[in-house]
Design a protein around this motif. Sequence first.
Motif, PDB file in Angstrom:
ATOM      1  N   ARG A   1       0.800  -1.225   0.000  1.00 63.43           N
ATOM      2  CA  ARG A   1       0.000   0.000   0.000  1.00 63.43           C
ATOM      3  C   ARG A   1       0.832   1.274   0.000  1.00 63.43           C
ATOM      4  NH1 ARG A   1      -4.366  -1.921   4.559  1.00 63.43           N
ATOM      5  NH2 ARG A   1      -5.226  -3.621   3.338  1.00 63.43           N
ATOM      6  N   TRP A   2       2.130   1.173  -0.251  1.00 65.26           N
ATOM      7  CA  TRP A   2       2.991   2.353  -0.165  1.00 65.26           C
ATOM      8  C   TRP A   2       2.608   3.373  -1.224  1.00 65.26           C
ATOM      9  CZ3 TRP A   2       6.061   3.628   3.648  1.00 65.26           C
ATOM     10  CH2 TRP A   2       6.897   4.725   3.467  1.00 65.26           C
ATOM     11  N   PRO A   3       2.538   4.650  -0.924  1.00 65.86           N
ATOM     12  CA  PRO A   3       2.748   5.273   0.383  1.00 65.86           C
ATOM     13  C   PRO A   3       1.505   5.141   1.254  1.00 65.86           C
ATOM     14  CG  PRO A   3       2.277   6.955  -1.244  1.00 65.86           C
ATOM     15  CD  PRO A   3       2.277   5.639  -1.976  1.00 65.86           C
ATOM     16  N   VAL A   4       1.716   4.814   2.487  1.00 67.60           N
ATOM     17  CA  VAL A   4       0.619   4.628   3.430  1.00 67.60           C
ATOM     18  C   VAL A   4       0.800   5.622   4.575  1.00 67.60           C
ATOM     19  CG1 VAL A   4       1.795   2.798   4.697  1.00 67.60           C
ATOM     20  CG2 VAL A   4      -0.660   2.865   4.714  1.00 67.60           C
ATOM     21  N   GLY A   5      -0.284   6.102   5.103  1.00 67.21           N
ATOM     22  CA  GLY A   5      -0.205   7.108   6.159  1.00 67.21           C
ATOM     23  C   GLY A   5      -0.573   6.542   7.520  1.00 67.21           C
ATOM     24  N   MET A   6      -0.994   7.417   8.374  1.00 66.92           N
ATOM     25  CA  MET A   6      -1.392   7.051   9.734  1.00 66.92           C
ATOM     26  C   MET A   6      -2.654   6.192   9.675  1.00 66.92           C
ATOM     27  SD  MET A   6       0.668   8.291  11.991  1.00 66.92           S
ATOM     28  CE  MET A   6      -0.165   8.625  13.525  1.00 66.92           C
ATOM     29  N   PRO A   7      -2.841   5.294  10.591  1.00 69.74           N
ATOM     30  CA  PRO A   7      -2.032   5.029  11.775  1.00 69.74           C
ATOM     31  C   PRO A   7      -0.890   4.038  11.553  1.00 69.74           C
ATOM     32  CG  PRO A   7      -4.004   3.707  11.894  1.00 69.74           C
ATOM     33  CD  PRO A   7      -4.088   4.507  10.612  1.00 69.74           C
ATOM     34  N   LEU A   8      -0.730   3.476  10.356  1.00 66.90           N
ATOM     35  CA  LEU A   8       0.323   2.474  10.147  1.00 66.90           C
ATOM     36  C   LEU A   8       1.709   3.106  10.055  1.00 66.90           C
ATOM     37  CD1 LEU A   8       1.071  -0.495   9.711  1.00 66.90           C
ATOM     38  CD2 LEU A   8       0.698  -0.142   7.276  1.00 66.90           C
ATOM     39  N   CYS A   9       1.857   4.139   9.260  1.00 69.81           N
ATOM     40  CA  CYS A   9       3.169   4.775   9.063  1.00 69.81           C
ATOM     41  C   CYS A   9       3.091   6.258   9.362  1.00 69.81           C
ATOM     42  CB  CYS A   9       3.634   4.598   7.626  1.00 69.81           C
ATOM     43  SG  CYS A   9       4.173   2.950   7.227  1.00 69.81           S
ATOM     44  N   ARG A  10       4.089   6.719  10.088  1.00 68.74           N
ATOM     45  CA  ARG A  10       4.161   8.142  10.402  1.00 68.74           C
ATOM     46  C   ARG A  10       5.452   8.710   9.822  1.00 68.74           C
ATOM     47  NH1 ARG A  10       5.054  11.118  16.162  1.00 68.74           N
ATOM     48  NH2 ARG A  10       6.970   9.940  16.007  1.00 68.74           N
ATOM     49  N   PRO A  11       5.369   9.793   9.073  1.00 69.60           N
ATOM     50  CA  PRO A  11       6.594  10.394   8.538  1.00 69.60           C
ATOM     51  C   PRO A  11       7.416  11.020   9.671  1.00 69.60           C
ATOM     52  CG  PRO A  11       4.684  11.749   7.993  1.00 69.60           C
ATOM     53  CD  PRO A  11       4.166  10.520   8.672  1.00 69.60           C
ATOM     54  N   MET A  12       8.711  10.762   9.635  1.00 68.49           N
ATOM     55  CA  MET A  12       9.602  11.288  10.669  1.00 68.49           C
ATOM     56  C   MET A  12      10.495  12.401  10.118  1.00 68.49           C
ATOM     57  SD  MET A  12       8.591   9.466  13.141  1.00 68.49           S
ATOM     58  CE  MET A  12       9.724   9.724  14.467  1.00 68.49           C
ATOM     59  N   GLY A  13      10.329  12.728   8.832  1.00 73.98           N
ATOM     60  CA  GLY A  13      11.129  13.770   8.206  1.00 73.98           C
ATOM     61  C   GLY A  13      12.383  13.218   7.556  1.00 73.98           C
ATOM     62  N   GLY A  14      12.827  13.881   6.528  1.00 72.54           N
ATOM     63  CA  GLY A  14      14.059  13.488   5.855  1.00 72.54           C
ATOM     64  C   GLY A  14      13.967  12.146   5.151  1.00 72.54           C
ATOM     65  N   GLY A  15      12.766  11.736   4.737  1.00 71.05           N
ATOM     66  CA  GLY A  15      12.616  10.469   4.028  1.00 71.05           C
ATOM     67  C   GLY A  15      12.550   9.256   4.928  1.00 71.05           C
ATOM     68  N   LEU A  16      12.403   9.476   6.219  1.00 68.17           N
ATOM     69  CA  LEU A  16      12.327   8.390   7.202  1.00 68.17           C
ATOM     70  C   LEU A  16      10.881   8.220   7.650  1.00 68.17           C
ATOM     71  CD1 LEU A  16      14.477   6.631   8.636  1.00 68.17           C
ATOM     72  CD2 LEU A  16      14.439   8.280  10.486  1.00 68.17           C
ATOM     73  N   TRP A  17      10.434   6.962   7.767  1.00 65.29           N
ATOM     74  CA  TRP A  17       9.070   6.648   8.195  1.00 65.29           C
ATOM     75  C   TRP A  17       9.114   5.686   9.370  1.00 65.29           C
ATOM     76  CZ3 TRP A  17       4.647   8.442   5.668  1.00 65.29           C
ATOM     77  CH2 TRP A  17       4.891   9.192   4.526  1.00 65.29           C
ATOM     78  N   GLU A  18       8.149   5.837  10.260  1.00 67.28           N
ATOM     79  CA  GLU A  18       8.023   4.966  11.425  1.00 67.28           C
ATOM     80  C   GLU A  18       6.832   4.037  11.198  1.00 67.28           C
ATOM     81  OE1 GLU A  18       8.168   5.965  16.043  1.00 67.28           O
ATOM     82  OE2 GLU A  18       6.283   6.610  15.122  1.00 67.28           O
ATOM     83  N   LEU A  19       7.101   2.750  11.031  1.00 68.97           N
ATOM     84  CA  LEU A  19       6.050   1.749  10.924  1.00 68.97           C
ATOM     85  C   LEU A  19       5.637   1.393  12.346  1.00 68.97           C
ATOM     86  CD1 LEU A  19       4.849  -0.335   8.632  1.00 68.97           C
ATOM     87  CD2 LEU A  19       6.114  -1.930  10.065  1.00 68.97           C
ATOM     88  N   ARG A  20       4.351   1.539  12.630  1.00 64.41           N
ATOM     89  CA  ARG A  20       3.845   1.425  14.002  1.00 64.41           C
ATOM     90  C   ARG A  20       3.026   0.147  14.159  1.00 64.41           C
ATOM     91  NH1 ARG A  20       2.793   6.913  15.755  1.00 64.41           N
ATOM     92  NH2 ARG A  20       0.718   6.324  16.400  1.00 64.41           N
ATOM     93  N   THR A  21       3.425  -0.714  15.081  1.00 67.02           N
ATOM     94  CA  THR A  21       2.729  -1.971  15.309  1.00 67.02           C
ATOM     95  C   THR A  21       2.384  -2.115  16.781  1.00 67.02           C
ATOM     96  OG1 THR A  21       3.947  -3.031  13.505  1.00 67.02           O
ATOM     97  CG2 THR A  21       2.847  -4.479  15.058  1.00 67.02           C
ATOM     98  N   ASP A  22       1.091  -2.265  17.054  1.00 61.46           N
ATOM     99  CA  ASP A  22       0.652  -2.614  18.404  1.00 61.46           C
ATOM    100  C   ASP A  22       0.674  -4.129  18.483  1.00 61.46           C
ATOM    101  OD1 ASP A  22      -1.749   0.022  18.223  1.00 61.46           O
ATOM    102  OD2 ASP A  22       0.172   0.020  19.269  1.00 61.46           O
ATOM    103  N   LEU A  23       1.494  -4.650  19.374  1.00 62.45           N
ATOM    104  CA  LEU A  23       1.701  -6.092  19.455  1.00 62.45           C
ATOM    105  C   LEU A  23       0.620  -6.765  20.290  1.00 62.45           C
ATOM    106  CD1 LEU A  23       5.541  -5.919  20.021  1.00 62.45           C
ATOM    107  CD2 LEU A  23       4.340  -6.381  17.886  1.00 62.45           C
ATOM    108  N   PRO A  24       0.348  -8.045  20.027  1.00 64.03           N
ATOM    109  CA  PRO A  24      -0.665  -8.766  20.802  1.00 64.03           C
ATOM    110  C   PRO A  24      -0.280  -8.924  22.271  1.00 64.03           C
ATOM    111  CG  PRO A  24       0.421 -10.233  19.235  1.00 64.03           C
ATOM    112  CD  PRO A  24       0.904  -8.851  18.958  1.00 64.03           C
ATOM    113  N   THR A  25       0.986  -8.702  22.608  1.00 64.13           N
ATOM    114  CA  THR A  25       1.457  -8.807  23.992  1.00 64.13           C
ATOM    115  C   THR A  25       1.355  -7.472  24.727  1.00 64.13           C
ATOM    116  OG1 THR A  25       3.688  -8.407  23.190  1.00 64.13           O
ATOM    117  CG2 THR A  25       3.034 -10.713  23.495  1.00 64.13           C
ATOM    118  N   ARG A  26       0.602  -6.519  24.133  1.00 68.14           N
ATOM    119  CA  ARG A  26       0.382  -5.185  24.700  1.00 68.14           C
ATOM    120  C   ARG A  26       1.634  -4.323  24.753  1.00 68.14           C
ATOM    121  NH1 ARG A  26      -4.194  -5.784  29.369  1.00 68.14           N
ATOM    122  NH2 ARG A  26      -5.664  -6.912  28.061  1.00 68.14           N
TER     123      ARG A  26
END
Length: 125
Positions: free
Chosen positions: A56-81
């Motif tokens: 799905r690239w480019p994908v936005g929130m809540p899965l990926c958040r831009p961190m600036g400078g071409g860097l993205w944060e992939l965000r995963t809530d794990l089943p272990t909390r």
Amino acid sequence: MYQTRCKVADNAPTTKIPLVFFRNPAGSEPVREWLKSLPEAERRAIGQDLLRAQWRWPVGMPLCRPMGGGLWELRTDLPTRRTARVLICLHEKHLVALHGFIKKARATPDDDLALARRRKRELEQ
């Protein structure tokens, strides 16, 4: 039940963007090694989110958040909390997993961001 919501860009590609792991000069892949150290359920959740980003690239929130400078944060809530983050970038038509960590504070730690940015600069040389 564990579920992730994703926003898909209107101009999302219909093909999968290859994902590669950053490899340091010694030949090791720190993100792959970190993933292998996690329990199977957590690896599976992170892997599913990485796959979503590839398709799905480019994908936005809540899965990926831009961190600036071409860097993205992939965000995963794990089943272990717990919460995992994989810092990625787009380099030569590939998504590159630069750094992965379990998030313990609200803000992304500066050390983790600095490490991912340093690895991104190494890629671009």
